[in-house]
Enzyme design. Structure first.
Site, PDB file in Angstrom:
ATOM      1  N   GLY A 222      -3.095 -12.764  -4.891  1.00 26.96           N
ATOM      2  CA  GLY A 222      -2.280 -11.788  -4.157  1.00 26.96           C
ATOM      3  C   GLY A 222      -1.046 -12.493  -3.638  1.00 26.96           C
ATOM      4  O   GLY A 222      -1.066 -13.058  -2.541  1.00 26.96           O
TER       5      GLY A 222
ATOM      6  N   VAL B 184       4.646 -11.425  -0.407  1.00 27.02           N
ATOM      7  CA  VAL B 184       5.255 -12.453   0.439  1.00 27.02           C
ATOM      8  C   VAL B 184       4.267 -13.180   1.373  1.00 27.02           C
ATOM      9  O   VAL B 184       4.320 -14.409   1.497  1.00 27.02           O
ATOM     10  CB  VAL B 184       6.474 -11.871   1.203  1.00 27.02           C
TER      11      VAL B 184
ATOM     12  N   ALA C 177      -5.337  -4.198   2.393  1.00 24.04           N
ATOM     13  CA  ALA C 177      -6.634  -3.903   3.001  1.00 24.04           C
ATOM     14  C   ALA C 177      -7.205  -2.617   2.406  1.00 24.04           C
ATOM     15  O   ALA C 177      -6.467  -1.743   1.955  1.00 24.04           O
ATOM     16  CB  ALA C 177      -6.465  -3.754   4.506  1.00 24.04           C
TER      17      ALA C 177
ATOM     18  N   ASN D 276      -5.238  -7.689   6.882  1.00 24.86           N
ATOM     19  CA  ASN D 276      -5.606  -6.960   8.108  1.00 24.86           C
ATOM     20  C   ASN D 276      -6.724  -5.972   7.798  1.00 24.86           C
ATOM     21  O   ASN D 276      -6.537  -4.756   7.882  1.00 24.86           O
ATOM     22  CB  ASN D 276      -4.389  -6.213   8.662  1.00 24.86           C
TER      23      ASN D 276
ATOM     24  N   SER E 203      -1.831 -14.026  12.014  1.00 25.54           N
ATOM     25  CA  SER E 203      -0.699 -13.393  12.692  1.00 25.54           C
ATOM     26  C   SER E 203       0.528 -14.278  12.677  1.00 25.54           C
ATOM     27  O   SER E 203       0.418 -15.501  12.735  1.00 25.54           O
ATOM     28  CB  SER E 203      -1.058 -13.063  14.137  1.00 25.54           C
ATOM     29  N   GLY E 204       1.664 -13.623  12.617  1.00 22.39           N
ATOM     30  CA  GLY E 204       2.930 -14.362  12.688  1.00 22.39           C
ATOM     31  C   GLY E 204       3.926 -13.887  11.665  1.00 22.39           C
ATOM     32  O   GLY E 204       5.005 -14.461  11.541  1.00 22.39           O
ATOM     33  N   GLY E 205       3.537 -12.854  10.925  1.00 21.89           N
ATOM     34  CA  GLY E 205       4.454 -12.308   9.929  1.00 21.89           C
ATOM     35  C   GLY E 205       4.739 -13.303   8.818  1.00 21.89           C
ATOM     36  O   GLY E 205       4.035 -14.306   8.668  1.00 21.89           O
TER      37      GLY E 205
ATOM     38  N   LYS F  54      -8.301 -10.197  15.670  1.00 17.94           N
ATOM     39  CA  LYS F  54      -6.936  -9.936  15.170  1.00 17.94           C
ATOM     40  C   LYS F  54      -6.528  -8.483  15.456  1.00 17.94           C
ATOM     41  O   LYS F  54      -5.391  -8.199  15.815  1.00 17.94           O
ATOM     42  CB  LYS F  54      -6.841 -10.232  13.662  1.00 17.94           C
TER      43      LYS F  54
ATOM     44  N   HIS G  51      -5.604  -8.289  18.989  1.00 18.18           N
ATOM     45  CA  HIS G  51      -4.274  -8.909  19.088  1.00 18.18           C
ATOM     46  C   HIS G  51      -3.195  -7.865  18.771  1.00 18.18           C
ATOM     47  O   HIS G  51      -2.204  -7.730  19.479  1.00 18.18           O
ATOM     48  CB  HIS G  51      -4.164 -10.104  18.129  1.00 18.18           C
ATOM     49  N   ASN G  52      -3.414  -7.128  17.715  1.00 19.14           N
ATOM     50  CA  ASN G  52      -2.412  -6.134  17.323  1.00 19.14           C
ATOM     51  C   ASN G  52      -2.329  -4.990  18.324  1.00 19.14           C
ATOM     52  O   ASN G  52      -1.247  -4.475  18.595  1.00 19.14           O
ATOM     53  CB  ASN G  52      -2.713  -5.587  15.918  1.00 19.14           C
TER      54      ASN G  52
ATOM     55  N   GLU H 269      -0.320  -6.237  20.922  1.00 21.72           N
ATOM     56  CA  GLU H 269       1.062  -6.281  20.390  1.00 21.72           C
ATOM     57  C   GLU H 269       1.742  -4.904  20.566  1.00 21.72           C
ATOM     58  O   GLU H 269       2.905  -4.817  20.970  1.00 21.72           O
ATOM     59  CB  GLU H 269       0.981  -6.684  18.918  1.00 21.72           C
ATOM     60  N   TYR H 270       0.997  -3.849  20.282  1.00 20.81           N
ATOM     61  CA  TYR H 270       1.534  -2.491  20.459  1.00 20.81           C
ATOM     62  C   TYR H 270       1.915  -2.272  21.939  1.00 20.81           C
ATOM     63  O   TYR H 270       2.972  -1.745  22.251  1.00 20.81           O
ATOM     64  CB  TYR H 270       0.487  -1.439  20.080  1.00 20.81           C
TER      65      TYR H 270
ATOM     66  N   LYS I 159       0.833   0.803  10.965  1.00 26.95           N
ATOM     67  CA  LYS I 159      -0.020   0.644   9.789  1.00 26.95           C
ATOM     68  C   LYS I 159      -1.491   0.871  10.109  1.00 26.95           C
ATOM     69  O   LYS I 159      -2.300   0.964   9.211  1.00 26.95           O
ATOM     70  CB  LYS I 159       0.169  -0.746   9.197  1.00 26.95           C
TER      71      LYS I 159
HETATM   72  C1  6PG Z   1       1.041  -9.993  13.020  1.00 25.72           C
HETATM   73  C2  6PG Z   1       1.425  -8.552  12.964  1.00 25.72           C
HETATM   74  C3  6PG Z   1       1.218  -8.054  11.569  1.00 25.72           C
HETATM   75  C4  6PG Z   1       1.999  -6.802  11.277  1.00 25.72           C
HETATM   76  C5  6PG Z   1       1.378  -5.577  11.816  1.00 25.72           C
HETATM   77  C6  6PG Z   1       2.350  -4.592  12.381  1.00 25.72           C
HETATM   78  O1  6PG Z   1       0.201 -10.282  13.840  1.00 25.72           O
HETATM   79  O2  6PG Z   1       1.606 -10.794  12.278  1.00 25.72           O
HETATM   80  O3  6PG Z   1       0.632  -7.810  13.827  1.00 25.72           O
HETATM   81  O4  6PG Z   1      -0.145  -7.952  11.349  1.00 25.72           O
HETATM   82  O5  6PG Z   1       3.315  -6.929  11.631  1.00 25.72           O
HETATM   83  O6  6PG Z   1       0.736  -5.011  10.720  1.00 25.72           O
HETATM   84  O7  6PG Z   1       1.655  -3.435  12.582  1.00 25.72           O
HETATM   85  P1  6PG Z   1       2.270  -2.009  12.603  1.00 25.72           P
HETATM   86  O8  6PG Z   1       2.977  -1.786  11.289  1.00 25.72           O
HETATM   87  O9  6PG Z   1       1.100  -1.130  12.772  1.00 25.72           O
HETATM   88  O10 6PG Z   1       3.234  -1.987  13.734  1.00 25.72           O
END
Ligand code: 6PG
Length: 495
Positions: free
Chosen positions: A9, A12, A76, A102, A128-130, A182, A185-186, A189-190, A260
């Site tokens: 896979g 990126v 996923a 994820n 995590s970290g893009g 994780k 964590h997200n 993040e929200y 997402k």
């Molecule tokens: C991370 C981010 C990563 C992604 C999310 C964003 O930890 O690197 O959380 O997993 O940017 O999927 O989620 P949404 O698209 O739901 O905002």
């Protein structure tokens, strides 16, 4: 020559993880459904290290040293199951399949059980970290069988972000624990992004602070206890001017937030577990509301426009500008603390439910760098839970000795909240008076107030439930369960 790890896979995230392994001296076997991506990666980044391009999953497996480590970075859901189905017949006992996407933790639990029955290790890891993090050092949250970490952990720790020398990677707990952490964590993040948004909206709509000026304010805030990646990039986004129109970039971006699903999953799990993650749920709903384009447009016609036609309350107008900005900063910080408290509390609830031994101090330590919510605050949170100790594995559902039952009970945070409360109330009251929605600021404050309230109206709820459904209640003055014969003589009986 055999490869240390295989990656399938190569979009990126997968490509960047593969490059990160290669840069750390590991030989990386590569596979992608279409060969073109594999070739492009080797052509463009071959100098990162040693890659073994392969054509098929069978070739990928063939190229690996044992125990084989195969990392999946595919979408996923169904695609993960499809790849697993193709891989399993090619593997031998003791091999490790790693899902770095994820994935939902329930899927991870199911897959782990299915592969364990075949003597294979299945490890769901939260990453995590893009894109940037995947290449230069993400935070990694691995679940799966403890034994698998011996063969896998050192590689993951090598490529992870570091905080003062500590890898932002440690074994979290069995089966789906890594993906669960994780997910939370997200969710956090929200909430982090939503409280930033609420502060921005208040500064602009009530305080009259334009985006360019706000960029300076967020930069200043980034030198306080709010210092974090998300505050830092907020300053960057707010200072951006659109080339085409000369407008602040934030004004030309459509105000409908996407998602997402991981934030939604956190809210759903919170409901399932009875963990009140209201601040996180509110931040998910705020995104949903923003995306109800038709309803919003009709509402502006039928119900009238919101904040624009309501002036700020007198109390606020009387406060000088700097005091108002500082009030908003404190409200943001307090609300942020509440969302972290709710997320961590939910981890404890999940640990009890799923039999995970989760150490909140170590988990907080992983979020100090590499991930999207990285912040100075996480080092303070880690310390409040007794620091990082990867050998500390409390009984599922319990806390290690000395850890606070709720983050907000740790002295540094209870004091910080007490100091922020007057500002927090002023800001929420002002927002409500001015018609500026602050769902997380206000919900977080309600949690704080609810948690420490002497008597909650839940007593009345119990009375009502007993009235219409004989659901019974307990009494404050003696043991037992009781029911009042509401439609009879209203005497009380033991139930
Ligand atoms: C991370 C981010 C990563 C992604 C999310 C964003 O930890 O690197 O959380 O997993 O940017 O999927 O989620 P949404 O698209 O739901 O905002």
């Amino acid at each position: 020559m055999k490869a240390d790890i295989g990656v399938t896979g190569l979009a990126v995230m997968g490509a960047n993880l593969a490059r990160n392994f290669a840069r750390h001296g590991y030989t990386v076997a590569l596979h992608n459904r279409s060969r073109a991506r594999t070739d492009a990666l080797v052509a463009e980044h071959g100098e990162d290290g040693t890659f073994i391009p392969t054509e098929t999953l069978a070739e990928l497996v063939e190229s690996l040293a044992t125990p084989r480590r195969v990392l999946l970075m595919v979408q996923a859901g169904r695609p993960v199951d499809d790849v697993i189905d193709q891989l399993v017949p090619l593997l031998e006992a003791g091999d490790i399949v790693i899902d770095a996407g994820n994935s939902h933790y329930e899927d991870t639990r199911r897959r782990e059980a299915a592969l364990a029955a075949k003597d294979l290790h299945f490890v769901g890891i939260g990453v995590s970290g893009g894109e940037e993090g995947a290449l230069n050092g993400p935070a990694i949250m691995p679940g799966g069988p403890r034994e698998s970490y011996e063969a896998l952990g050192p590689l993951l720790e090598d490529i992870s972000a570091k905080y003062e020398g500590d890898p932002c990677c440690a074994w979290i707990g069995t089966d789906g624990a890594g993906h669960f952490v994780k997910m939370v964590h997200n969710g956090i993040e929200y909430a982090d992004m939503q409280v930033i948004g609420e502060a921005y909206d208040l500064l602009r709509s009530v305080g009259g602070v334009e985006p360019a000026e706000q960029a300076v304010i967020f930069e200043q805030w980034n030198r306080t206890e709010l210092r974090s990646y998300l505050i830092e990039i907020t300053a960057d986004v707010l200072s951006q001017v659109d080339v085409a129109t000369g407008q602040p970039m934030v004004d030309v971006i459509v105000d409908e937030a996407g998602q997402k699903g991981t934030g939604r999953w956190t809210a759903i799990s919170g409901l399932d577990l009875g963990a009140p993650v209201a601040a996180i749920a509110e931040s998910v709903f705020a995104r949903s509301l923003s995306s109800q384009t038709a309803a919003r447009s009709t509402a502006r016609e039928v119900l009238g426009a919101g904040a624009d036609d309501v002036s700020a309350p007198q109390e606020l107008q009387d406060r000088d500008h700097e005091a108002f900005v500082e009030d908003v900063r404190l409200a943001l910080y307090a609300s942020k603390l509440v969302s972290y408290a709710q997320g961590l509390d939910m981890l404890s609830a999940a640990a009890a439910q799923y039999g995970w031994s989760l150490d909140l101090g170590t988990i907080a330590s992983l979020w100090r760098n590499g991930c999207i919510i990285r912040a100075d605050l996480l080092d303070t949170i880690m310390k409040a839970y007794g620091g990082r100790d990867t050998s500390r594995h409390p009984e599922p559902g319990t806390l290690a000795e000395g850890q606070p039952l709720n983050l907000l009970f740790a002295p540094e945070f209870s004091q910080a909240l007490a100091a922020a409360v007057p500002a927090w109330r002023r800001v929420v009251a002002a927002a409500v008076s001015a018609g500026v929605p602050v769902p997380v600021f206000s919900s977080a404050l309600a949690y704080y107030d609810g948690l420490r309230r002497d008597r909650l109206p839940a007593a009345l709820t119990q009375g009502l439930r007993d009235y219409f459904g004989a659901h019974t209640y307990r009494r404050v003055d003696r043991e037992g369960t009781f029911h009042t014969l509401w439609s009879g003589d209203r005497s009380e009986i033991s139930a």
